[in-house]
Scaffold this motif. Structure first.
Motif, PDB file in Angstrom:
ATOM      1  N   GLN A   1       8.343   8.028   0.215  1.00  0.00           N
ATOM      2  CA  GLN A   1       8.238   8.698  -1.072  1.00  0.00           C
ATOM      3  C   GLN A   1       8.350  10.212  -0.943  1.00  0.00           C
ATOM      4  O   GLN A   1       8.933  10.868  -1.801  1.00  0.00           O
ATOM      5  N   ARG A   2       7.773  10.737   0.118  1.00  0.00           N
ATOM      6  CA  ARG A   2       7.839  12.188   0.326  1.00  0.00           C
ATOM      7  C   ARG A   2       7.736  12.481   1.814  1.00  0.00           C
ATOM      8  O   ARG A   2       6.852  11.965   2.498  1.00  0.00           O
ATOM      9  N   LEU A   3       8.637  13.310   2.318  1.00  0.00           N
ATOM     10  CA  LEU A   3       8.637  13.744   3.713  1.00  0.00           C
ATOM     11  C   LEU A   3       8.424  15.244   3.733  1.00  0.00           C
ATOM     12  O   LEU A   3       9.313  16.011   3.379  1.00  0.00           O
ATOM     13  N   ASP A   4       7.228  15.670   4.139  1.00  0.00           N
ATOM     14  CA  ASP A   4       6.848  17.075   4.119  1.00  0.00           C
ATOM     15  C   ASP A   4       6.872  17.607   5.550  1.00  0.00           C
ATOM     16  O   ASP A   4       5.971  17.347   6.353  1.00  0.00           O
ATOM     17  N   LEU A   5       7.913  18.368   5.881  1.00  0.00           N
ATOM     18  CA  LEU A   5       8.032  18.922   7.225  1.00  0.00           C
ATOM     19  C   LEU A   5       7.191  20.175   7.412  1.00  0.00           C
ATOM     20  O   LEU A   5       6.914  20.573   8.548  1.00  0.00           O
ATOM     21  N   VAL A   6       6.771  20.783   6.319  1.00  0.00           N
ATOM     22  CA  VAL A   6       5.953  21.989   6.419  1.00  0.00           C
ATOM     23  C   VAL A   6       4.513  21.625   6.751  1.00  0.00           C
ATOM     24  O   VAL A   6       3.908  22.158   7.691  1.00  0.00           O
ATOM     25  N   ASN A   7       3.947  20.672   5.976  1.00  0.00           N
ATOM     26  CA  ASN A   7       2.565  20.242   6.216  1.00  0.00           C
ATOM     27  C   ASN A   7       2.466  19.070   7.186  1.00  0.00           C
ATOM     28  O   ASN A   7       1.358  18.586   7.447  1.00  0.00           O
TER      29      ASN A   7
ATOM     30  N   HIS B   1       5.046   2.601  13.787  1.00  0.00           N
ATOM     31  CA  HIS B   1       3.769   3.279  13.535  1.00  0.00           C
ATOM     32  C   HIS B   1       3.001   2.610  12.403  1.00  0.00           C
ATOM     33  O   HIS B   1       1.785   2.426  12.479  1.00  0.00           O
ATOM     34  N   LEU B   2       3.692   2.198  11.351  1.00  0.00           N
ATOM     35  CA  LEU B   2       3.026   1.536  10.231  1.00  0.00           C
ATOM     36  C   LEU B   2       2.514   0.155  10.631  1.00  0.00           C
ATOM     37  O   LEU B   2       1.431  -0.258  10.204  1.00  0.00           O
ATOM     38  N   ALA B   3       3.289  -0.574  11.443  1.00  0.00           N
ATOM     39  CA  ALA B   3       2.832  -1.890  11.893  1.00  0.00           C
ATOM     40  C   ALA B   3       1.557  -1.775  12.716  1.00  0.00           C
ATOM     41  O   ALA B   3       0.643  -2.596  12.581  1.00  0.00           O
ATOM     42  N   ASP B   4       1.471  -0.755  13.556  1.00  0.00           N
ATOM     43  CA  ASP B   4       0.253  -0.553  14.329  1.00  0.00           C
ATOM     44  C   ASP B   4      -0.898  -0.085  13.442  1.00  0.00           C
ATOM     45  O   ASP B   4      -2.060  -0.409  13.691  1.00  0.00           O
ATOM     46  N   LEU B   5      -0.566   0.632  12.378  1.00  0.00           N
ATOM     47  CA  LEU B   5      -1.607   1.164  11.498  1.00  0.00           C
ATOM     48  C   LEU B   5      -2.192   0.097  10.588  1.00  0.00           C
ATOM     49  O   LEU B   5      -3.416  -0.015  10.449  1.00  0.00           O
TER      50      LEU B   5
ATOM     51  N   THR C   1       3.445  15.762   6.977  1.00  0.00           N
ATOM     52  CA  THR C   1       2.915  14.532   6.377  1.00  0.00           C
ATOM     53  C   THR C   1       4.079  13.681   5.870  1.00  0.00           C
ATOM     54  O   THR C   1       5.183  14.183   5.597  1.00  0.00           O
ATOM     55  N   THR C   2       3.802  12.387   5.726  1.00  0.00           N
ATOM     56  CA  THR C   2       4.780  11.437   5.200  1.00  0.00           C
ATOM     57  C   THR C   2       4.073  10.492   4.249  1.00  0.00           C
ATOM     58  O   THR C   2       3.069   9.875   4.618  1.00  0.00           O
ATOM     59  N   LEU C   3       4.580  10.393   3.043  1.00  0.00           N
ATOM     60  CA  LEU C   3       4.040   9.469   2.047  1.00  0.00           C
ATOM     61  C   LEU C   3       4.971   8.270   1.970  1.00  0.00           C
ATOM     62  O   LEU C   3       6.157   8.404   1.657  1.00  0.00           O
ATOM     63  N   VAL C   4       4.430   7.070   2.262  1.00  0.00           N
ATOM     64  CA  VAL C   4       5.242   5.875   2.399  1.00  0.00           C
ATOM     65  C   VAL C   4       4.669   4.759   1.529  1.00  0.00           C
ATOM     66  O   VAL C   4       3.452   4.551   1.490  1.00  0.00           O
ATOM     67  N   ASP C   5       5.563   4.049   0.845  1.00  0.00           N
ATOM     68  CA  ASP C   5       5.207   2.816   0.152  1.00  0.00           C
ATOM     69  C   ASP C   5       5.582   1.659   1.072  1.00  0.00           C
ATOM     70  O   ASP C   5       6.768   1.405   1.290  1.00  0.00           O
ATOM     71  N   VAL C   6       4.598   0.978   1.625  1.00  0.00           N
ATOM     72  CA  VAL C   6       4.842  -0.033   2.645  1.00  0.00           C
ATOM     73  C   VAL C   6       4.497  -1.408   2.109  1.00  0.00           C
ATOM     74  O   VAL C   6       3.489  -1.596   1.432  1.00  0.00           O
ATOM     75  N   ARG C   7       5.354  -2.375   2.373  1.00  0.00           N
ATOM     76  CA  ARG C   7       5.133  -3.785   2.053  1.00  0.00           C
ATOM     77  C   ARG C   7       5.038  -4.539   3.382  1.00  0.00           C
ATOM     78  O   ARG C   7       5.961  -4.452   4.204  1.00  0.00           O
TER      79      ARG C   7
ATOM     80  N   GLN D   1       0.836  -1.198   0.000  1.00  0.00           N
ATOM     81  CA  GLN D   1       0.000   0.000   0.000  1.00  0.00           C
ATOM     82  C   GLN D   1       0.870   1.246   0.000  1.00  0.00           C
ATOM     83  O   GLN D   1       2.018   1.229   0.470  1.00  0.00           O
ATOM     84  N   THR D   2       0.303   2.325  -0.509  1.00  0.00           N
ATOM     85  CA  THR D   2       0.909   3.641  -0.389  1.00  0.00           C
ATOM     86  C   THR D   2       0.111   4.409   0.659  1.00  0.00           C
ATOM     87  O   THR D   2      -1.077   4.683   0.467  1.00  0.00           O
ATOM     88  N   VAL D   3       0.761   4.734   1.768  1.00  0.00           N
ATOM     89  CA  VAL D   3       0.090   5.306   2.930  1.00  0.00           C
ATOM     90  C   VAL D   3       0.541   6.750   3.097  1.00  0.00           C
ATOM     91  O   VAL D   3       1.738   7.050   3.052  1.00  0.00           O
ATOM     92  N   LEU D   4      -0.429   7.651   3.305  1.00  0.00           N
ATOM     93  CA  LEU D   4      -0.151   9.052   3.598  1.00  0.00           C
ATOM     94  C   LEU D   4      -0.413   9.277   5.086  1.00  0.00           C
ATOM     95  O   LEU D   4      -1.552   9.230   5.541  1.00  0.00           O
ATOM     96  N   LEU D   5       0.653   9.502   5.848  1.00  0.00           N
ATOM     97  CA  LEU D   5       0.550   9.701   7.285  1.00  0.00           C
ATOM     98  C   LEU D   5       0.369  11.180   7.599  1.00  0.00           C
ATOM     99  O   LEU D   5       0.882  12.054   6.877  1.00  0.00           O
ATOM    100  N   ASP D   6      -0.344  11.452   8.678  1.00  0.00           N
ATOM    101  CA  ASP D   6      -0.557  12.831   9.107  1.00  0.00           C
ATOM    102  C   ASP D   6       0.533  13.286  10.077  1.00  0.00           C
ATOM    103  O   ASP D   6       0.313  14.183  10.894  1.00  0.00           O
TER     104      ASP D   6
END
Length: 226
Positions: free
Chosen positions: A162-168, A147-151, A170-176, A130-135
Motif C-alpha cells: 500500500q505504501r513504500l516509504d524509503l525516507v522513514n 519476511h511476511l510468512a515468518d512474521l 517503512t512498508t505498509l502491506v495488505d497481506v492475505r 491483515q494490514t501490516v506496517l513493517l519497520d
C-alpha cells in the motif's frame, strides 16, 4: 395494507439474523441494535407507503438511499456491512407486497441461510487478512513474502504494498495468508516452548539456596538403616 404474515416473517427472520447468527459470532451489541432499528424502520416505511403503483420503485429508492449511509462512529468490516444489508433487505421484503407472501418468505429464508453459511466459522477457517506496517522498506517481492510468512506464521497467498516509504524506512502491506492447522500449530508451539521450559527449570535449580542443595545431597548419600 401490510401483510401481517410478512411482518411476522420479517420479525422472525431479523431476530434469527441478529440474535442467533450475529451476536453469538461477533459480540457487538451496538450493531445488533442498529440492525434491528434499520430493519424495523425500513419495514414500517415500506409498509406505510407501498402500493401497487409505487411499490417496486419505492423499494429500490429506499435501498439506494440507505445504501449510501456511512456510519462514522466506528469502522465497519465487510462482514458487518453484509449483515447491515441483510437486515435492510429483510425489511423491504416484509414491507413491500410486489410478490406473493410465499415468495417473499422464501427470499427471507434465503437471505438468512446465505448469511448462516457464508459467515460460518468452519467456512475457510484458516484464511486471514491483515494490514501490516513493517519497520523496513522492502521493495523485492520474494524478500517481502518471506519476511511476511515468518512474521504471520503462515503461508502468504498475496501481498499488496500500500505504501513504500524509503525516507522513514517503512512498508505498509495488505497481506492475505493462511495459518497452519491447530494440530500442527500445537506441535510447533510445543517445540518452541520446550527450550524455554528447560531454561526455566535450570534457572529454578540454580536459584535454589545452597543449604537446600547440601541437604538434598546428604539425604541422597545417607545409608539406609533398618
Amino acid at each position: 395494507m401490510p401483510n401481517l404474515l410478512l411482518v411476522l416473517a420479517d420479525v422472525v427472520a431479523v431476530v434469527l439474523l441478529t440474535f442467533a447468527l450475529y451476536l453469538p459470532r461477533h459480540r457487538r451489541r451496538d450493531l445488533a441494535v442498529a440492525y434491528l432499528g434499520v430493519n424495523v424502520g425500513v419495514l414500517a416505511v415500506a409498509a406505510a407507503l407501498s402500493s401497487s403503483t409505487v411499490g417496486a420503485g419505492l423499494g429500490l429508492g429506499l435501498f439506494g438511499v440507505l445504501s449510501i449511509i456511512r456510519l462514522r462512529s466506528s469502522e465497519l468490516s465487510q462482514r458487518e456491512v453484509a449483515y447491515y444489508f441483510s437486515a435492510l433487505a429483510l425489511g423491504l421484503l416484509g414491507g413491500l407486497t410486489v410478490t406473493t407472501p410465499a415468495v417473499s418468505i422464501a427470499f427471507m429464508g434465503l437471505v438468512v441461510a446465505v448469511m448462516y453459511v457464508g459467515d460460518h466459522p468452519r467456512l475457510l477457517p484458516r484464511l486471514r487478512s491483515q494490514t501490516v506496517l513493517l519497520d523496513r522498506a522492502i521493495n523485492r517481492e520474494d524478500e517481502l513474502a518471506a519476511h511476511l510468512a515468518d512474521l504471520v506464521g503462515g503461508r502468504v497467498h498475496s501481498a499488496s504494498v500500500q505504501r513504500l516509504d524509503l525516507v522513514n524506512d517503512t512498508t505498509l502491506v495488505d497481506v492475505r495468508y493462511s495459518v497452519p492447522s491447530s494440530r500442527r500449530r500445537r506441535s510447533v508451539d510445543d517445540d518452541l516452548a520446550a527450550p524455554a521450559r528447560e531454561s526455566h527449570a535450570s534457572t529454578a535449580l540454580a536459584s535454589r539456596p545452597a543449604a537446600s542443595l547440601r541437604t538434598a545431597a546428604l539425604a541422597a548419600t545417607a545409608p539406609v538403616t533398618r
